[in-house]
Design a protein around this motif. Structure first.
Motif, PDB file in Angstrom:
ATOM      1  N   LEU A   1      36.552  42.120  47.719  1.00 55.83           N
ATOM      2  CA  LEU A   1      37.422  42.631  48.779  1.00 55.83           C
ATOM      3  C   LEU A   1      38.421  41.563  49.219  1.00 55.83           C
ATOM      4  N   THR A   2      37.961  40.326  49.294  1.00 54.43           N
ATOM      5  CA  THR A   2      38.845  39.226  49.686  1.00 54.43           C
ATOM      6  C   THR A   2      39.915  38.994  48.639  1.00 54.43           C
ATOM      7  N   LYS A   3      39.521  38.961  47.378  1.00 52.28           N
ATOM      8  CA  LYS A   3      40.506  38.704  46.319  1.00 52.28           C
ATOM      9  C   LYS A   3      41.493  39.861  46.223  1.00 52.28           C
ATOM     10  N   ALA A   4      41.026  41.085  46.486  1.00 56.00           N
ATOM     11  CA  ALA A   4      41.919  42.240  46.457  1.00 56.00           C
ATOM     12  C   ALA A   4      42.966  42.135  47.560  1.00 56.00           C
ATOM     13  N   ALA A   5      42.541  41.677  48.738  1.00 56.20           N
ATOM     14  CA  ALA A   5      43.474  41.509  49.853  1.00 56.20           C
ATOM     15  C   ALA A   5      44.513  40.441  49.524  1.00 56.20           C
ATOM     16  N   ALA A   6      44.070  39.343  48.911  1.00 58.38           N
ATOM     17  CA  ALA A   6      45.002  38.278  48.533  1.00 58.38           C
ATOM     18  C   ALA A   6      46.015  38.788  47.510  1.00 58.38           C
ATOM     19  N   HIS A   7      45.538  39.581  46.561  1.00 58.99           N
ATOM     20  CA  HIS A   7      46.422  40.128  45.535  1.00 58.99           C
ATOM     21  C   HIS A   7      47.447  41.081  46.136  1.00 58.99           C
TER      22      HIS A   7
ATOM     23  N   GLU B   1      45.459  52.277  50.341  1.00 59.36           N
ATOM     24  CA  GLU B   1      45.590  52.901  49.021  1.00 59.36           C
ATOM     25  C   GLU B   1      45.880  51.848  47.960  1.00 59.36           C
ATOM     26  N   GLN B   2      46.753  50.903  48.301  1.00 62.70           N
ATOM     27  CA  GLN B   2      47.101  49.839  47.362  1.00 62.70           C
ATOM     28  C   GLN B   2      45.942  48.876  47.127  1.00 62.70           C
ATOM     29  N   MET B   3      44.993  48.819  48.059  1.00 61.27           N
ATOM     30  CA  MET B   3      43.843  47.921  47.936  1.00 61.27           C
ATOM     31  C   MET B   3      42.857  48.361  46.861  1.00 61.27           C
ATOM     32  N   VAL B   4      42.932  49.604  46.421  1.00 66.21           N
ATOM     33  CA  VAL B   4      41.946  50.129  45.476  1.00 66.21           C
ATOM     34  C   VAL B   4      42.068  49.464  44.108  1.00 66.21           C
ATOM     35  N   ALA B   5      43.273  49.448  43.557  1.00 67.57           N
ATOM     36  CA  ALA B   5      43.476  48.930  42.194  1.00 67.57           C
ATOM     37  C   ALA B   5      43.035  47.478  42.025  1.00 67.57           C
ATOM     38  N   PRO B   6      43.371  46.553  42.930  1.00 68.13           N
ATOM     39  CA  PRO B   6      42.946  45.163  42.742  1.00 68.13           C
ATOM     40  C   PRO B   6      41.470  44.905  43.055  1.00 68.13           C
TER      41      PRO B   6
END
Length: 318
Positions: free
Chosen positions: A121-127, A220-225
């Motif tokens: 979740l953290t890496k997805a937020a950073a991405h 919604e954008q958080m799903v892919a990463p």
């Protein structure tokens, strides 16, 4: 932050605790005893421990750079899948404790499924921060001249591991710069040169702050990463190449046994005109090869059962 001499876009999410190991069971800051680097080779986990140059300090936990390395290595090895979920059939190092799957990365220290889930979740937020700022600025990633990673985490984390898990964008490595503790360096410069205050005022005027929580499609954008490294593999071409390279380094134990058996048949038939006891030697090779590559126990499909059968029938090797 993204921009140039004419504009600056900036934003922030609360990723600090995760990058300092705060969201995992055995996480810790990058102090003495912290695992800060991880590699998996030959089916075994190898770690580097901060302050252990004398070999007298035992691992106490794992810090941010170690977590990034560990998740990247687990993924490249195939021990976790694209969702970050453990694949226990791949190695007997994956076990179940406290009701969830985990892996022992150092003696008595375990990395749990929940740890992986939280860090993803953290890496997805950073991405997604980078993607949204690029979108809002109307720029493409290939237009970025440099990518700075600041702070202690940015200084010590492996760029390759961060790209492998999708925390950093997959771009030319020479453009990626570990800036170190840039805030402290800036404060030192300001104390030595008061004229820089004017520059700060100008920078503040040019900055536009993005409230990510107010971006309509942020969730919604958080799903892919949240996939490793991303659901769109085209964004991570070098990671796909690393996966191919790592898979080529592995081999089928059953295939190796068949090749060894045939080779010994040929050698014995040529030298002594008869084949005798080669099965015992092949069985011994099976045990050594399987154990070297972590294929021990009964879980791994095929190879684990071969290892057990080989140990039972190997007998005295001559």
């Amino acid at each position: 932050m993204i921009g140039n001499k004419d504009f600056l876009l900036c934003g922030a999410v609360a990723a600090g605790p995760a990058l300092e190991g705060g969201v995992v069971h055995t996480g810790m800051r990058a102090d003495a005893g912290a695992v800060d680097s991880v590699r998996i080779r030959g089916g075994k986990i190898h770690v580097h421990v901060i302050g252990n140059s004398s070999g007298k300090i035992s691992p106490k936990g794992i810090c941010g750079s170690g977590i990034v390395d560990l998740i990247a290595e687990l993924f490249l090895e195939g021990w976790i899948d694209i969702r970050g979920k453990f694949s226990p059939e791949k190695t007997n190092l994956i076990q179940k404790r406290e009701g969830q799957l985990c892996i022992e990365y150092a003696p008595g220290l375990y990395f749990y499924q929940k740890d992986i889930d939280e860090f993803i979740l953290t890496k997805a937020a950073a991405h997604i921060m980078v993607e949204i700022m690029l979108r809002e600025s109307g720029l493409e990633l290939n237009q970025a001249d440099r990518f700075y990673a600041a702070g202690s985490f940015g200084k010590y984390v492996s760029v390759e591991s961060a790209i492998t898990i999708g925390m950093y964008p997959d771009m030319e490595r020479e453009k990626m710069i570990n800036a170190g503790n840039s805030s402290l360096e800036g404060a030192q410069k300001l104390l030595l040169n008061k004229e820089l205050l004017a520059d700060i005022d100008q920078i503040l005027e040019e900055m536009t702050y993005i409230q990510f929580a107010e971006v309509d499609d942020f969730l919604e954008q958080m799903v892919a990463p949240q996939a490793l490294p991303h659901t769109d593999y085209k964004k991570y071409a070098t990671v796909m190449e690393k996966l191919k390279t790592r898979s080529k380094m592995k081999f089928d134990v059953l295939g190796l046994l068949a090749a060894c058996s045939y080779a010994l048949d040929c050698v014995e038939a040529e030298l002594i005109k008869v084949t005798n006891n080669h099965s015992k030697r092949v069985a011994y090779m099976a045990v050594c090869t399987a154990e070297k590559n972590g294929y021990t126990g009964s879980k791994p499909a095929g190879s684990g059962r071969v290892c057990i059968a080989a140990r039972q029938c190997s007998g005295t090797i001559y």
